[in-house]
Write an enzyme that holds these catalytic residues in place. Structure first.
Site, PDB file in Angstrom:
ATOM      1  N   SER A  42      -6.775   3.648 -11.908  1.00 58.67           N
ATOM      2  CA  SER A  42      -5.397   3.125 -11.749  1.00 58.67           C
ATOM      3  C   SER A  42      -4.321   4.105 -12.184  1.00 58.67           C
ATOM      4  N   LEU A  48     -23.429   6.554   5.376  1.00 59.39           N
ATOM      5  CA  LEU A  48     -24.349   6.394   4.245  1.00 59.39           C
ATOM      6  C   LEU A  48     -23.678   5.749   3.033  1.00 59.39           C
ATOM      7  N   ASN A  88     -16.782  10.381   2.125  1.00 60.63           N
ATOM      8  CA  ASN A  88     -17.646   9.476   1.352  1.00 60.63           C
ATOM      9  C   ASN A  88     -17.665   9.925  -0.111  1.00 60.63           C
ATOM     10  N   PHE A  89     -18.251   9.098  -0.955  1.00 58.16           N
ATOM     11  CA  PHE A  89     -18.474   9.391  -2.382  1.00 58.16           C
ATOM     12  C   PHE A  89     -17.174   9.616  -3.151  1.00 58.16           C
ATOM     13  N   LEU A  90     -16.111   8.951  -2.730  1.00 59.59           N
ATOM     14  CA  LEU A  90     -14.878   8.964  -3.527  1.00 59.59           C
ATOM     15  C   LEU A  90     -15.154   8.209  -4.819  1.00 59.59           C
ATOM     16  N   HIS A  92       0.848  -1.203   0.000  1.00 60.18           N
ATOM     17  CA  HIS A  92       0.000   0.000   0.000  1.00 60.18           C
ATOM     18  C   HIS A  92       0.876   1.242   0.000  1.00 60.18           C
ATOM     19  N   THR A 126     -15.814   4.389   5.440  1.00 54.30           N
ATOM     20  CA  THR A 126     -16.022   2.956   5.241  1.00 54.30           C
ATOM     21  C   THR A 126     -15.627   2.608   3.818  1.00 54.30           C
TER      22      THR A 126
HETATM   23  S1  NHW Z   1     -15.892   3.579  -0.330  1.00 54.38           S
HETATM   24  C1  NHW Z   1     -16.307   3.778  -2.017  1.00 54.38           C
HETATM   25  C2  NHW Z   1     -15.137   4.185  -2.855  1.00 54.38           C
HETATM   26  N1  NHW Z   1     -15.559   4.358  -4.239  1.00 54.38           N
HETATM   27  C3  NHW Z   1     -15.714   3.359  -5.113  1.00 54.38           C
HETATM   28  O1  NHW Z   1     -15.449   2.213  -4.825  1.00 54.38           O
HETATM   29  C4  NHW Z   1     -16.276   3.746  -6.475  1.00 54.38           C
HETATM   30  C5  NHW Z   1     -15.722   2.949  -7.605  1.00 54.38           C
HETATM   31  N2  NHW Z   1     -14.274   3.022  -7.612  1.00 54.38           N
HETATM   32  C6  NHW Z   1     -13.570   4.135  -7.917  1.00 54.38           C
HETATM   33  O2  NHW Z   1     -14.124   5.183  -8.228  1.00 54.38           O
HETATM   34  C7  NHW Z   1     -16.723   5.011   0.419  1.00 54.38           C
HETATM   35  C8  NHW Z   1     -12.061   4.026  -7.849  1.00 54.38           C
HETATM   36  O3  NHW Z   1     -11.702   2.685  -7.926  1.00 54.38           O
HETATM   37  C9  NHW Z   1     -11.479   4.649  -6.554  1.00 54.38           C
HETATM   38  C10 NHW Z   1      -9.975   4.388  -6.513  1.00 54.38           C
HETATM   39  C11 NHW Z   1     -11.689   6.153  -6.575  1.00 54.38           C
HETATM   40  C12 NHW Z   1     -12.110   4.055  -5.296  1.00 54.38           C
HETATM   41  N3  NHW Z   1     -10.793   4.247  -0.030  1.00 54.38           N
HETATM   42  O4  NHW Z   1      -6.353   6.222  -8.119  1.00 54.38           O
HETATM   43  P1  NHW Z   1      -5.864   4.857  -7.851  1.00 54.38           P
HETATM   44  C13 NHW Z   1     -15.803   6.206   0.344  1.00 54.38           C
HETATM   45  O5  NHW Z   1     -15.959   7.036  -0.540  1.00 54.38           O
HETATM   46  C14 NHW Z   1      -6.459   3.321  -2.684  1.00 54.38           C
HETATM   47  C15 NHW Z   1      -9.516   4.658   0.209  1.00 54.38           C
HETATM   48  O6  NHW Z   1      -4.822   4.346  -8.752  1.00 54.38           O
HETATM   49  P2  NHW Z   1      -8.492   3.908  -8.593  1.00 54.38           P
HETATM   50  C16 NHW Z   1     -14.704   6.332   1.355  1.00 54.38           C
HETATM   51  C17 NHW Z   1      -5.726   2.052  -3.018  1.00 54.38           C
HETATM   52  O7  NHW Z   1      -5.614   1.236  -1.856  1.00 54.38           O
HETATM   53  N4  NHW Z   1      -8.466   4.329  -0.572  1.00 54.38           N
HETATM   54  O8  NHW Z   1      -7.083   3.808  -7.805  1.00 54.38           O
HETATM   55  C18 NHW Z   1     -13.463   7.004   0.814  1.00 54.38           C
HETATM   56  C19 NHW Z   1      -4.409   2.599  -3.531  1.00 54.38           C
HETATM   57  O9  NHW Z   1      -3.584   3.024  -2.448  1.00 54.38           O
HETATM   58  P3  NHW Z   1      -2.418   2.055  -1.936  1.00 54.38           P
HETATM   59  C20 NHW Z   1      -8.727   3.575  -1.661  1.00 54.38           C
HETATM   60  O10 NHW Z   1      -9.079   2.556  -8.571  1.00 54.38           O
HETATM   61  C21 NHW Z   1     -12.397   7.092   1.859  1.00 54.38           C
HETATM   62  C22 NHW Z   1      -4.846   3.867  -4.274  1.00 54.38           C
HETATM   63  O11 NHW Z   1      -6.165   4.203  -3.752  1.00 54.38           O
HETATM   64  C23 NHW Z   1     -10.011   3.140  -1.974  1.00 54.38           C
HETATM   65  O12 NHW Z   1      -8.319   4.590  -9.879  1.00 54.38           O
HETATM   66  C24 NHW Z   1     -11.142   7.762   1.359  1.00 54.38           C
HETATM   67  C25 NHW Z   1      -4.975   3.619  -5.751  1.00 54.38           C
HETATM   68  O13 NHW Z   1      -5.359   4.819  -6.352  1.00 54.38           O
HETATM   69  C26 NHW Z   1     -11.060   3.501  -1.103  1.00 54.38           C
HETATM   70  N5  NHW Z   1     -12.347   3.117  -1.311  1.00 54.38           N
HETATM   71  O14 NHW Z   1      -9.375   4.861  -7.647  1.00 54.38           O
HETATM   72  C27 NHW Z   1     -10.115   7.896   2.427  1.00 54.38           C
HETATM   73  N6  NHW Z   1      -9.965   2.436  -3.111  1.00 54.38           N
HETATM   74  O15 NHW Z   1      -1.822   2.699  -0.731  1.00 54.38           O
HETATM   75  C28 NHW Z   1     -10.415   9.065   3.361  1.00 54.38           C
HETATM   76  C29 NHW Z   1      -8.672   2.424  -3.497  1.00 54.38           C
HETATM   77  O16 NHW Z   1      -3.073   0.754  -1.595  1.00 54.38           O
HETATM   78  C30 NHW Z   1      -9.308   9.250   4.396  1.00 54.38           C
HETATM   79  N7  NHW Z   1      -7.914   3.104  -2.626  1.00 54.38           N
HETATM   80  O17 NHW Z   1      -1.447   1.913  -3.070  1.00 54.38           O
HETATM   81  C31 NHW Z   1      -9.567  10.433   5.331  1.00 54.38           C
HETATM   82  C32 NHW Z   1      -9.290  11.764   4.640  1.00 54.38           C
HETATM   83  C33 NHW Z   1      -9.672  12.981   5.512  1.00 54.38           C
HETATM   84  C34 NHW Z   1      -8.714  13.160   6.689  1.00 54.38           C
HETATM   85  C35 NHW Z   1      -9.011  14.442   7.514  1.00 54.38           C
HETATM   86  C36 NHW Z   1      -8.108  14.687   8.773  1.00 54.38           C
HETATM   87  C1  EN5 Z   2     -20.590   2.676   1.764  1.00 58.05           C
HETATM   88  N1  EN5 Z   2     -20.842   4.059   2.040  1.00 58.05           N
HETATM   89  O1  EN5 Z   2     -21.169  -5.815  -2.522  1.00 58.05           O
HETATM   90  C2  EN5 Z   2     -19.387   2.599   0.918  1.00 58.05           C
HETATM   91  N2  EN5 Z   2     -23.240  -5.383  -1.843  1.00 58.05           N
HETATM   92  O2  EN5 Z   2     -23.861  -8.042   0.503  1.00 58.05           O
HETATM   93  C3  EN5 Z   2     -19.200   1.515  -0.032  1.00 58.05           C
HETATM   94  N3  EN5 Z   2     -24.886  -8.487  -2.389  1.00 58.05           N
HETATM   95  O3  EN5 Z   2     -25.709  -6.410  -2.295  1.00 58.05           O
HETATM   96  C4  EN5 Z   2     -19.118   0.141   0.509  1.00 58.05           C
HETATM   97  N4  EN5 Z   2     -22.552 -10.330  -6.393  1.00 58.05           N
HETATM   98  O4  EN5 Z   2     -25.454 -10.813  -1.351  1.00 58.05           O
HETATM   99  C5  EN5 Z   2     -19.292  -0.863  -0.532  1.00 58.05           C
HETATM  100  N5  EN5 Z   2     -27.425 -11.059  -2.371  1.00 58.05           N
HETATM  101  C6  EN5 Z   2     -19.487  -2.263  -0.071  1.00 58.05           C
HETATM  102  C7  EN5 Z   2     -20.675  -2.951  -0.678  1.00 58.05           C
HETATM  103  C8  EN5 Z   2     -20.707  -2.986  -2.173  1.00 58.05           C
HETATM  104  C9  EN5 Z   2     -21.958  -3.588  -2.752  1.00 58.05           C
HETATM  105  C10 EN5 Z   2     -22.070  -5.016  -2.380  1.00 58.05           C
HETATM  106  C11 EN5 Z   2     -23.505  -6.725  -1.424  1.00 58.05           C
HETATM  107  C12 EN5 Z   2     -23.616  -6.765   0.079  1.00 58.05           C
HETATM  108  C13 EN5 Z   2     -24.806  -7.191  -2.089  1.00 58.05           C
HETATM  109  C14 EN5 Z   2     -26.112  -9.081  -2.872  1.00 58.05           C
HETATM  110  C15 EN5 Z   2     -26.135  -9.229  -4.367  1.00 58.05           C
HETATM  111  C16 EN5 Z   2     -25.022 -10.088  -4.880  1.00 58.05           C
HETATM  112  C17 EN5 Z   2     -24.994 -10.130  -6.376  1.00 58.05           C
HETATM  113  C18 EN5 Z   2     -23.786 -10.878  -6.842  1.00 58.05           C
HETATM  114  C19 EN5 Z   2     -26.291 -10.410  -2.152  1.00 58.05           C
HETATM  115  C20 EN5 Z   2     -27.828 -12.226  -1.687  1.00 58.05           C
HETATM  116  C21 EN5 Z   2     -29.134 -11.932  -0.998  1.00 58.05           C
HETATM  117  C22 EN5 Z   2     -29.808 -13.150  -0.371  1.00 58.05           C
HETATM  118  C23 EN5 Z   2     -31.247 -12.827  -0.061  1.00 58.05           C
HETATM  119  C24 EN5 Z   2     -31.940 -14.002   0.576  1.00 58.05           C
HETATM  120  C25 EN5 Z   2     -31.205 -14.499   1.781  1.00 58.05           C
HETATM  121  C26 EN5 Z   2     -29.743 -14.778   1.494  1.00 58.05           C
HETATM  122  C27 EN5 Z   2     -29.066 -13.574   0.883  1.00 58.05           C
END
Ligand code: NHW
Ligand code: EN5
Length: 388
Positions: free
Chosen positions: A146, A388, A136-138, A2, A172
């Site tokens: 990447s 959320l 949130n909402f990253l 990481h 989260t």
């Molecule tokens: S979690 C939902 C996050 N969003 C998504 O999953 C949406 C779909 N994915 C994407 O948009 C809820 C991209 O894949 C994202 C990464 C943007 C996730 N949290 O740009 P690179 C939240 O919103 C690290 C934190 O190349 P990418 C919470 C990864 O481990 N870090 O990747 C957000 C690696 O670092 P490492 C995450 O796929 C909390 C680096 O990013 C992460 O193009 C944020 C790679 O970057 C995640 N969910 O973009 C932290 N996913 O060290 C807040 C990947 O491992 C911290 N990475 O090399 C606190 C800040 C405030 C402090 C105030 C004092």
């Molecule tokens: C939050 N602010 O994986 C940040 N959802 O189980 C982001 N699975 O819906 C956090 N894969 O198990 C993101 N059906 C983390 C969650 C990302 C979304 C996600 C899972 C949580 C989900 C469903 C659908 C799976 C589809 C194939 C799932 C089974 C339901 C079944 C109903 C009857 C009783 C047994 C379980």
């Protein structure tokens, strides 16, 4: 492994089990004059913007970015589809900072391609209330993944949080990062099993027919608890007292005041639903339950395009058994045409999940703190926080 997270003030994997490290802040605040005054550098095609989420136009751009690029399940069948009303609610709690709603645009086309947000929250860790940012909402557009944009976005939100003299954060993620304070399991309760099976959200169990499955998940039309009703504005003080007392028992929980309860828990159509039990004799508010509305886009179905999901939020039982209270929550959710009711195994939720026919999902949710170390990983039931 990481390269980014190893440089951040978060608990590191190698520290797990080291009980000599103190609990609390990892690094001390610096004078605000020493906080970097200019934004971090982005690759040259891109520019930072502060999103005015009050603007219908900006809100639509954020909504479109998230609708097409935000979180999916591990098989890419569903994608979270937060509504605009939900986003405005989530991003404008009491004391919010507009500067923490951060977008990245392509300079040439002005297209929004990335987003990250923070909102302020008081979070209690054991006996200490800490002012934090909930991040949130990253989101980074699928075509820009990447390229290490996420670390820059995280550093920029951190800088803007520091400028408000706040030094901790909570967040989260579905992925494992250094290092979870706890890991929760998602559970799902079918309300509309036929649709869930049709779209691949769930499957017919072994030796189960569709009609037996529909019967298994049937719910009554009416709630059963006397005095169960929707929360109203005049209930805010009583709900605040009830919730504050209840949340005291958890190791990590929000420190909600009346303004927070008004914002986060007063019912808001298609965003958050809250119900309480008012004792028919004493008119005391004895129990409370709530859920928020988070639809998902269904990515490859001919028959349906959205899955309507309710997510368990904060629940408190003092007189009505939690099982009965949550059964009533399922009944109202079914009436409101939700397809599924989701819950994490946080707080006392384990007391109703199996009995009310929730099943474990394939997703987990990891909880993190930034710049705050805990001596031990928590059990999910020691967590009193739902993001959320
Ligand atoms: S979690 C939902 C996050 N969003 C998504 O999953 C949406 C779909 N994915 C994407 O948009 C809820 C991209 O894949 C994202 C990464 C943007 C996730 N949290 O740009 P690179 C939240 O919103 C690290 C934190 O190349 P990418 C919470 C990864 O481990 N870090 O990747 C957000 C690696 O670092 P490492 C995450 O796929 C909390 C680096 O990013 C992460 O193009 C944020 C790679 O970057 C995640 N969910 O973009 C932290 N996913 O060290 C807040 C990947 O491992 C911290 N990475 O090399 C606190 C800040 C405030 C402090 C105030 C004092
Ligand atoms: C939050 N602010 O994986 C940040 N959802 O189980 C982001 N699975 O819906 C956090 N894969 O198990 C993101 N059906 C983390 C969650 C990302 C979304 C996600 C899972 C949580 C989900 C469903 C659908 C799976 C589809 C194939 C799932 C089974 C339901 C079944 C109903 C009857 C009783 C047994 C379980």
């Amino acid at each position: 492994k990481h390269k980014f997270w190893e440089t951040q003030p978060v608990g590191q994997f190698k520290e797990l089990g080291d009980t000599n490290l103190p609990e609390g802040s990892i690094e001390q605040p610096t004078p605000l004059s020493e906080v970097k005054q200019e934004p971090y550098n982005l690759p040259s095609p891109y520019e930072w913007i502060t999103c005015d989420i009050d603007s219908e136009e900006v809100c639509t751009e954020v909504y479109n970015l998230l609708t097409n690029n935000y979180v999916e399940d591990d098989e890419n069948m569903f994608r979270f589809n937060y509504t605009k009303e939900f986003l405005r609610w989530a991003l404008r709690p009491p004391g919010y900072f507009r500067s923490w709603h951060i977008g990245v645009r392509v300079k040439s086309s002005k297209k929004l391609v990335a987003f990250i947000t923070g909102v302020p929250a008081r979070i209690r860790v054991r006996d200490t209330v800490v002012l934090m940012a909930e991040v949130n909402f990253l989101c980074v557009h699928k075509k820009l993944r990447s390229k290490r944009l996420a670390p820059v976005m995280i550093k920029e939100v951190t800088r803007r949080v520091h400028l408000e003299n706040i030094w901790q954060a909570a967040y989260t993620a579905g992925v494992v990062l250094p290092t979870p304070i706890t890991t929760c399991q998602y559970w799902h309760r079918s309300l509309n099993p036929k649709k869930l099976i049709d779209v691949g959200f769930s499957r017919l169990g072994a030796r189960m027919t569709m009609s037996r499955t529909i019967k298994l998940y049937k719910l009554p039309d009416q709630t059963t608890t006397p005095g169960f009703r929707k929360m109203e504005p005049h209930d805010v003080p009583a709900v605040t007292r009830l919730l504050r007392t209840y949340l005291q028992q958890f190791v990590v929980a929000p420190d909600f005041d009346v303004d927070d309860v008004e914002h986060w828990l007063l019912p808001k159509e298609d965003v958050v639903d809250s119900f309480l039990v008012e004792s028919p004799d004493s008119h005391e508010i004895t129990d409370f339950c709530s859920f928020y509305t988070l639809p998902s886009s269904i990515l490859g179905s001919q028959s349906h395009s959205v899955l309507k999901a309710a997510y368990s939020y904060y629940n408190v039982s003092t007189k009505t058994p939690l099982l009965q209270l949550m059964n009533d929550a399922l009944i109202v959710a079914k009436k409101k045409e939700f397809d599924v009711f989701n819950a994490l195994d946080v707080m006392h939720n384990e007391a109703f999940l199996k009995e009310l026919k929730f099943g474990p999902g394939d997703g987990k949710l990891h909880y993190y703190l930034y710049n705050y170390r805990l001596k031990h990983v928590l059990r999910s039931s020691e967590l009193g926080l739902v993001l959320l």
